[in-house]
Motif scaffolding. Sequence first.
Motif, PDB file in Angstrom:
ATOM      1  N   PHE A  40       0.820  -1.219   0.000  1.00 16.58           N
ATOM      2  CA  PHE A  40       0.000   0.000   0.000  1.00 16.58           C
ATOM      3  C   PHE A  40       0.850   1.264   0.000  1.00 16.58           C
ATOM      4  O   PHE A  40       0.370   2.363  -0.260  1.00 16.58           O
ATOM      5  CB  PHE A  40      -0.889   0.012   1.252  1.00 16.58           C
ATOM      6  CG  PHE A  40      -0.095   0.227   2.512  1.00 16.58           C
ATOM      7  CD1 PHE A  40       0.523  -0.857   3.141  1.00 16.58           C
ATOM      8  CD2 PHE A  40       0.087   1.486   3.032  1.00 16.58           C
ATOM      9  CE1 PHE A  40       1.303  -0.668   4.273  1.00 16.58           C
ATOM     10  CE2 PHE A  40       0.864   1.683   4.170  1.00 16.58           C
ATOM     11  CZ  PHE A  40       1.486   0.602   4.782  1.00 16.58           C
ATOM     12  N   LYS A  41       2.132   1.152   0.311  1.00 19.83           N
ATOM     13  CA  LYS A  41       3.005   2.310   0.539  1.00 19.83           C
ATOM     14  C   LYS A  41       2.991   3.293  -0.625  1.00 19.83           C
ATOM     15  O   LYS A  41       3.150   4.506  -0.431  1.00 19.83           O
ATOM     16  CB  LYS A  41       4.456   1.830   0.769  1.00 19.83           C
ATOM     17  CG  LYS A  41       4.658   1.139   2.094  1.00 19.83           C
ATOM     18  CD  LYS A  41       4.665   2.150   3.214  1.00 19.83           C
ATOM     19  CE  LYS A  41       4.859   1.494   4.533  1.00 19.83           C
ATOM     20  NZ  LYS A  41       4.935   2.467   5.631  1.00 19.83           N
ATOM     21  N   SER A 111      13.761   3.254   5.344  1.00 15.41           N
ATOM     22  CA  SER A 111      12.680   2.290   5.186  1.00 15.41           C
ATOM     23  C   SER A 111      13.070   0.900   5.667  1.00 15.41           C
ATOM     24  O   SER A 111      14.230   0.519   5.597  1.00 15.41           O
ATOM     25  CB  SER A 111      12.282   2.201   3.701  1.00 15.41           C
ATOM     26  OG  SER A 111      11.345   1.144   3.509  1.00 15.41           O
ATOM     27  N   GLY A 112      12.034   0.161   6.094  1.00 10.47           N
ATOM     28  CA  GLY A 112      12.239  -1.257   6.357  1.00 10.47           C
ATOM     29  C   GLY A 112      12.236  -2.005   5.031  1.00 10.47           C
ATOM     30  O   GLY A 112      12.470  -3.206   4.982  1.00 10.47           O
ATOM     31  N   GLY A 113      11.933  -1.298   3.952  1.00 14.19           N
ATOM     32  CA  GLY A 113      11.952  -1.922   2.630  1.00 14.19           C
ATOM     33  C   GLY A 113      10.831  -1.441   1.737  1.00 14.19           C
ATOM     34  O   GLY A 113      11.059  -0.925   0.648  1.00 14.19           O
ATOM     35  N   ASN A 114       9.595  -1.551   2.202  1.00 17.29           N
ATOM     36  CA  ASN A 114       8.464  -1.269   1.307  1.00 17.29           C
ATOM     37  C   ASN A 114       8.259   0.217   1.042  1.00 17.29           C
ATOM     38  O   ASN A 114       7.901   0.597  -0.076  1.00 17.29           O
ATOM     39  CB  ASN A 114       7.201  -1.904   1.874  1.00 17.29           C
ATOM     40  CG  ASN A 114       7.308  -3.425   1.828  1.00 17.29           C
ATOM     41  OD1 ASN A 114       7.551  -4.006   0.778  1.00 17.29           O
ATOM     42  ND2 ASN A 114       7.181  -4.053   2.978  1.00 17.29           N
ATOM     43  N   ALA A 115       8.491   1.043   2.034  1.00 14.23           N
ATOM     44  CA  ALA A 115       8.382   2.487   1.778  1.00 14.23           C
ATOM     45  C   ALA A 115       9.497   2.910   0.823  1.00 14.23           C
ATOM     46  O   ALA A 115       9.294   3.736  -0.069  1.00 14.23           O
ATOM     47  CB  ALA A 115       8.476   3.271   3.086  1.00 14.23           C
ATOM     48  N   GLY A 214       2.871  -0.294  11.877  1.00 14.90           N
ATOM     49  CA  GLY A 214       4.316  -0.250  12.156  1.00 14.90           C
ATOM     50  C   GLY A 214       4.594   1.096  12.812  1.00 14.90           C
ATOM     51  O   GLY A 214       4.554   1.269  14.001  1.00 14.90           O
ATOM     52  N   GLY A 215       4.753   2.150  11.937  1.00 13.42           N
ATOM     53  CA  GLY A 215       4.888   3.508  12.462  1.00 13.42           C
ATOM     54  C   GLY A 215       3.556   4.220  12.581  1.00 13.42           C
ATOM     55  O   GLY A 215       3.442   5.281  13.167  1.00 13.42           O
ATOM     56  N   GLY A 216       2.511   3.632  11.998  1.00 12.21           N
ATOM     57  CA  GLY A 216       1.170   4.216  12.128  1.00 12.21           C
ATOM     58  C   GLY A 216       0.699   5.046  10.943  1.00 12.21           C
ATOM     59  O   GLY A 216      -0.345   5.685  10.983  1.00 12.21           O
ATOM     60  N   GLY A 217       1.435   5.015   9.844  1.00 16.23           N
ATOM     61  CA  GLY A 217       1.027   5.795   8.665  1.00 16.23           C
ATOM     62  C   GLY A 217      -0.226   5.246   8.008  1.00 16.23           C
ATOM     63  O   GLY A 217      -1.134   6.004   7.628  1.00 16.23           O
ATOM     64  N   LEU A 218      -0.290   3.921   7.881  1.00 14.56           N
ATOM     65  CA  LEU A 218      -1.491   3.314   7.282  1.00 14.56           C
ATOM     66  C   LEU A 218      -2.706   3.614   8.166  1.00 14.56           C
ATOM     67  O   LEU A 218      -3.765   4.017   7.655  1.00 14.56           O
ATOM     68  CB  LEU A 218      -1.293   1.818   7.125  1.00 14.56           C
ATOM     69  CG  LEU A 218      -2.497   0.994   6.628  1.00 14.56           C
ATOM     70  CD1 LEU A 218      -2.966   1.490   5.267  1.00 14.56           C
ATOM     71  CD2 LEU A 218      -2.139  -0.498   6.560  1.00 14.56           C
ATOM     72  N   CYS A 268       9.343  -5.125   9.034  1.00 13.46           N
ATOM     73  CA  CYS A 268       8.789  -3.897   8.416  1.00 13.46           C
ATOM     74  C   CYS A 268       7.667  -3.312   9.267  1.00 13.46           C
ATOM     75  O   CYS A 268       7.034  -2.340   8.857  1.00 13.46           O
ATOM     76  CB  CYS A 268       8.391  -4.127   6.973  1.00 13.46           C
ATOM     77  SG  CYS A 268       7.067  -5.271   6.781  1.00 13.46           S
ATOM     78  N   CYS A 349      -1.882  -5.640   3.313  1.00 14.51           N
ATOM     79  CA  CYS A 349      -0.863  -4.593   3.084  1.00 14.51           C
ATOM     80  C   CYS A 349       0.276  -5.096   2.200  1.00 14.51           C
ATOM     81  O   CYS A 349       0.973  -4.290   1.565  1.00 14.51           O
ATOM     82  CB  CYS A 349      -0.314  -4.079   4.407  1.00 14.51           C
ATOM     83  SG  CYS A 349       0.050  -5.343   5.631  1.00 14.51           S
TER      84      CYS A 349
HETATM   85  C1  LIG Z   1       9.711   0.243   9.632  1.00 13.59           C
HETATM   86  O1  LIG Z   1       9.169   0.067   8.341  1.00 13.59           O
HETATM   87  C2  LIG Z   1       8.119   0.933   8.021  1.00 13.59           C
HETATM   88  C3  LIG Z   1       7.578   0.664   6.632  1.00 13.59           C
HETATM   89  N1  LIG Z   1       6.809  -0.580   6.567  1.00 13.59           N
HETATM   90  C4  LIG Z   1       5.526  -0.479   7.091  1.00 13.59           C
HETATM   91  C5  LIG Z   1       4.567  -1.582   6.734  1.00 13.59           C
HETATM   92  C6  LIG Z   1       3.356  -1.683   7.441  1.00 13.59           C
HETATM   93  C7  LIG Z   1       2.999  -0.710   8.552  1.00 13.59           C
HETATM   94  O2  LIG Z   1       2.751   0.553   7.982  1.00 13.59           O
HETATM   95  P1  LIG Z   1       2.950   1.860   8.868  1.00 13.59           P
HETATM   96  O3  LIG Z   1       2.137   1.646  10.117  1.00 13.59           O
HETATM   97  O4  LIG Z   1       4.415   1.992   9.155  1.00 13.59           O
HETATM   98  O5  LIG Z   1       2.421   2.948   8.006  1.00 13.59           O
HETATM   99  C8  LIG Z   1       2.437  -2.667   7.130  1.00 13.59           C
HETATM  100  N2  LIG Z   1       2.693  -3.565   6.159  1.00 13.59           N
HETATM  101  C9  LIG Z   1       3.834  -3.508   5.439  1.00 13.59           C
HETATM  102  C10 LIG Z   1       4.041  -4.540   4.361  1.00 13.59           C
HETATM  103  C11 LIG Z   1       4.803  -2.507   5.704  1.00 13.59           C
HETATM  104  O6  LIG Z   1       5.945  -2.452   4.972  1.00 13.59           O
HETATM  105  C12 LIG Z   1       8.706   0.651   5.595  1.00 13.59           C
HETATM  106  O7  LIG Z   1       8.619  -0.144   4.664  1.00 13.59           O
HETATM  107  O8  LIG Z   1       9.597   1.494   5.714  1.00 13.59           O
END
Ligand SMILES: COC[C@H](NCc1c(COP(=O)(O)O)cnc(C)c1O)C(=O)O
Length: 369
Positions: A40-41, A111-115, A214-218, A268, A349
Amino acid sequence: MEAERPFHLVSPLLESLPLSRAAGTKVYMKLENVQPTGSFKIRGIGHFCQEVSVAGGGPWGCARRAGVQWGHPMLPSVSGPRWGHAAVPFLPLPPAFQAARKGCRHFVCSSGGNAGMAAAYAARKLGLPATVVVPSSTGPGTVRRLQELGATVEVCGKVWDEANRRALELADTPGWVSVHPFDHPLVWQGHASLVRELKDSLEAKPDAIVLAVGGGGLLAGVVAGLQQVGWPDVPIIAAETWGAHSFHAALEAGRLVTLPDITSVAKCLGAQTVSARALECAQESRVISQVVEDAEAVRAVERFLDDERMLVQPACGAALALLYSGRLQRLQREGRLGTPLGSVVLVVCGGSSITAAQLRGLKSQLGLE
Ligand SMILES: COC[C@H](NCc1c(COP(=O)(O)O)cnc(C)c1O)C(=O)O
């Protein structure tokens, strides 16, 4: 103007019979795993990069100001293939465009990868360079895919927070713009598009939305979207894994809490401190925090692969585990969710850093056979 066409897709919303059976109610899957970079990023990160690029005078900003229509042969290609192919060569932009880029010359994303994948993809579409800083827990496959998208990759630190500190240092470079993976209003605005699509697709508002934090953006984006479409009362069930449960810890403490380390395999989800906005969301909306064990998340990934033939990361497995493990029914028995539930939306996600071999490795690491 078409130049502002988003980089994300309108993702499918499909009913899942296996998940519906497990959850005891109709479950719709919002399939963000089919987005161009696998999660979704791209919704929020793509929106951020386009807005900053336009504001900063990138090709779209220049095009918009010059009245150039989408598809102009001198504009960078936006129909490039999904990553995994050589970067599509860009046509040289006319001098006017080059000059207009002065405001935003380079994106940098921790990023943990996906962002990072989303930032690299958006930068490539915008014809701008990108640097992605990842922690050492990010696998070589992700690093390679980031490089295939044309990004420069730096590996720094053991957890995302350390990589983020390095990214912020780099962002001090004149013309460089920091792309936060989860903590920015433009990112939340972009993610909110997911809920607008639910409003267009569903005949009635869902009785709950299940997502990972994760960080709460979604979470922040879904709350923003629910407010925009007039569904502010829809409860959100926020899944984390123990060892990456910074949101749950903050809710318990009533303030932001920094976890000493990220010990979950769901790297992530690994923000040691959740965003302040996420905590605000829990005060503004009906947010129910649920935490699962790594083993539950990994088992859920495997069961989802068997049920729906889609492979997702353990981060997504955390949300799936709430449905597979009977947590919804437990919340109903506790009176925290209505009974009966008409329908539930699960945000799949996704996540691009997972292979069949990595799933086997995770099962072995956790002693799951
Ligand atoms: C450290 O990492 C934060 C972030 N991943 C976040 C992430 C989440 C949670 O999203 P968030 O709550 O961070 O917006 C859920 N599902 C997936 C597949 C994700 O990659 C990243 O890729 O930098």
